[in-house]
Design a protein around this motif. Structure first.
Motif, mmCIF file in Angstrom:
data_model
loop_
_atom_site.group_PDB
_atom_site.id
_atom_site.type_symbol
_atom_site.label_atom_id
_atom_site.label_comp_id
_atom_site.label_asym_id
_atom_site.label_seq_id
_atom_site.Cartn_x
_atom_site.Cartn_y
_atom_site.Cartn_z
ATOM 1 N N VAL A 97 0.904 -1.393 -0.261
ATOM 2 C CA VAL A 97 0.326 0.008 -0.057
ATOM 3 C C VAL A 97 0.934 1.119 -0.462
ATOM 4 O O VAL A 97 1.726 1.418 0.956
ATOM 5 N N ILE A 98 0.923 2.247 -0.760
ATOM 6 C CA ILE A 98 1.594 3.017 -0.892
ATOM 7 C C ILE A 98 0.534 3.926 -1.214
ATOM 8 O O ILE A 98 -0.590 4.946 -2.227
ATOM 9 N N GLY A 99 0.322 5.399 -0.209
ATOM 10 C CA GLY A 99 -0.312 7.008 -0.829
ATOM 11 C C GLY A 99 0.929 8.170 -1.351
ATOM 12 O O GLY A 99 2.758 7.808 -0.787
ATOM 13 N N GLU A 141 5.317 20.112 -4.456
ATOM 14 C CA GLU A 141 6.432 19.237 -3.572
ATOM 15 C C GLU A 141 5.417 18.301 -3.371
ATOM 16 O O GLU A 141 4.091 17.381 -3.303
ATOM 17 N N GLU A 142 5.540 16.171 -3.580
ATOM 18 C CA GLU A 142 5.581 15.760 -2.877
ATOM 19 C C GLU A 142 5.883 13.995 -2.501
ATOM 20 O O GLU A 142 6.829 14.931 -1.843
ATOM 21 N N PHE A 143 4.906 14.311 -1.757
ATOM 22 C CA PHE A 143 4.934 12.703 -0.368
ATOM 23 C C PHE A 143 4.771 11.539 -0.235
ATOM 24 O O PHE A 143 3.820 11.588 -0.548
ATOM 25 N N LYS A 144 5.762 11.154 -0.957
ATOM 26 C CA LYS A 144 4.890 8.808 -1.286
ATOM 27 C C LYS A 144 5.472 8.866 0.935
ATOM 28 O O LYS A 144 6.038 9.026 1.249
ATOM 29 N N VAL A 145 3.854 7.913 1.204
ATOM 30 C CA VAL A 145 4.015 7.141 2.518
ATOM 31 C C VAL A 145 3.794 5.923 2.379
ATOM 32 O O VAL A 145 2.595 5.453 1.275
ATOM 33 N N VAL A 165 0.233 24.552 5.321
ATOM 34 C CA VAL A 165 -1.331 24.426 4.660
ATOM 35 C C VAL A 165 -1.487 24.476 3.002
ATOM 36 O O VAL A 165 -0.300 25.082 2.191
ATOM 37 N N GLY A 166 -2.619 24.525 2.736
ATOM 38 C CA GLY A 166 -3.029 24.910 1.215
ATOM 39 C C GLY A 166 -3.988 23.033 0.958
ATOM 40 O O GLY A 166 -4.427 22.329 1.475
ATOM 41 N N LYS A 167 -3.586 22.869 -0.666
ATOM 42 C CA LYS A 167 -4.263 21.732 -1.005
ATOM 43 C C LYS A 167 -3.202 20.585 -1.450
ATOM 44 O O LYS A 167 -2.177 21.486 -1.641
ATOM 45 N N TYR A 168 -4.230 19.472 -1.231
ATOM 46 C CA TYR A 168 -3.391 18.159 -1.709
ATOM 47 C C TYR A 168 -4.008 17.849 -2.465
ATOM 48 O O TYR A 168 -5.122 17.569 -2.661
ATOM 49 N N SER A 169 -3.216 16.931 -3.634
ATOM 50 C CA SER A 169 -3.792 15.628 -3.875
ATOM 51 C C SER A 169 -3.616 14.297 -3.061
ATOM 52 O O SER A 169 -2.383 14.518 -3.259
ATOM 53 N N TYR A 170 -4.000 13.669 -3.906
ATOM 54 C CA TYR A 170 -3.636 11.950 -2.894
ATOM 55 C C TYR A 170 -4.092 11.231 -4.170
ATOM 56 O O TYR A 170 -4.786 11.219 -4.648
ATOM 57 N N THR A 171 -2.770 10.011 -4.498
ATOM 58 C CA THR A 171 -2.967 8.419 -4.518
ATOM 59 C C THR A 171 -3.060 7.716 -3.076
ATOM 60 O O THR A 171 -1.987 7.605 -2.798
ATOM 61 N N SER A 203 -7.021 4.496 -5.474
ATOM 62 C CA SER A 203 -8.021 5.500 -4.968
ATOM 63 C C SER A 203 -7.207 6.941 -5.032
ATOM 64 O O SER A 203 -6.514 7.006 -4.570
ATOM 65 N N LYS A 204 -8.016 8.063 -6.019
ATOM 66 C CA LYS A 204 -7.864 9.339 -5.299
ATOM 67 C C LYS A 204 -8.375 10.210 -5.014
ATOM 68 O O LYS A 204 -10.005 9.659 -4.720
ATOM 69 N N GLY A 205 -7.683 11.060 -4.618
ATOM 70 C CA GLY A 205 -9.046 12.513 -4.118
ATOM 71 C C GLY A 205 -8.451 13.331 -3.768
ATOM 72 O O GLY A 205 -7.183 13.606 -4.397
ATOM 73 N N SER A 206 -8.538 14.668 -2.636
ATOM 74 C CA SER A 206 -7.950 15.307 -2.575
ATOM 75 C C SER A 206 -8.314 16.234 -1.081
ATOM 76 O O SER A 206 -9.796 15.971 -1.094
ATOM 77 N N PHE A 207 -7.804 17.043 -0.780
ATOM 78 C CA PHE A 207 -8.138 17.810 0.597
ATOM 79 C C PHE A 207 -7.351 19.275 0.585
ATOM 80 O O PHE A 207 -6.283 19.733 0.356
ATOM 81 N N GLU A 208 -7.536 19.652 1.986
ATOM 82 C CA GLU A 208 -6.889 21.202 1.922
ATOM 83 C C GLU A 208 -6.702 20.870 3.426
ATOM 84 O O GLU A 208 -7.474 21.290 4.429
ATOM 85 N N ALA A 209 -5.400 21.574 3.795
ATOM 86 C CA ALA A 209 -5.431 21.532 5.219
ATOM 87 C C ALA A 209 -5.125 22.886 5.750
ATOM 88 O O ALA A 209 -4.863 23.799 5.240
ATOM 89 N N ILE A 210 -5.813 23.099 6.486
ATOM 90 C CA ILE A 210 -5.720 24.819 6.966
ATOM 91 C C ILE A 210 -4.869 24.618 8.539
ATOM 92 O O ILE A 210 -5.113 23.688 8.960
ATOM 93 N N LYS A 211 -4.764 26.204 8.708
ATOM 94 C CA LYS A 211 -4.155 25.948 10.469
ATOM 95 C C LYS A 211 -4.230 25.891 11.532
ATOM 96 O O LYS A 211 -6.035 26.131 11.689
#
Length: 69
Positions: free
Chosen positions: A8-10, A18-22, A43-49, A61-69
């Motif tokens: 499983v990889i996110g 900037e990209e982050f693999k988890v 903070v800011g908008k992120y997309s993920y797979t 699975s794909k989606g997006s979210f916004e990180a806020i302070k």
């Protein structure tokens, strides 16, 4: 063995590019629950797979979210 045989990889991408693999993990003895944990660094908008690989089969699975302070 879901703890070893399933991968499983996110991948999380900030709007800045900037990209982050988890790596994800199995979180149940029955092998039916998988999780990926990610804590945004800014903070800011992120997309993920999120990708699950098992015995040559792939689910995404794909989606997006916004990180806020």
């Amino acid at each position: 063995n879901p703890f070893k045989d399933i991968k499983v990889i996110g991948v999380f991408k900030h709007d800045s590019g900037e990209e982050f693999k988890v790596d994800g993990f199995c979180d149940s003895q029955a092998g039916t629950v998988f999780k990926v944990r990610f804590m945004p660094k800014k903070v800011g908008k992120y997309s993920y797979t999120v990708r699950l690989e098992q015995e040559g089969k792939v689910q995404e699975s794909k989606g997006s979210f916004e990180a806020i302070k």
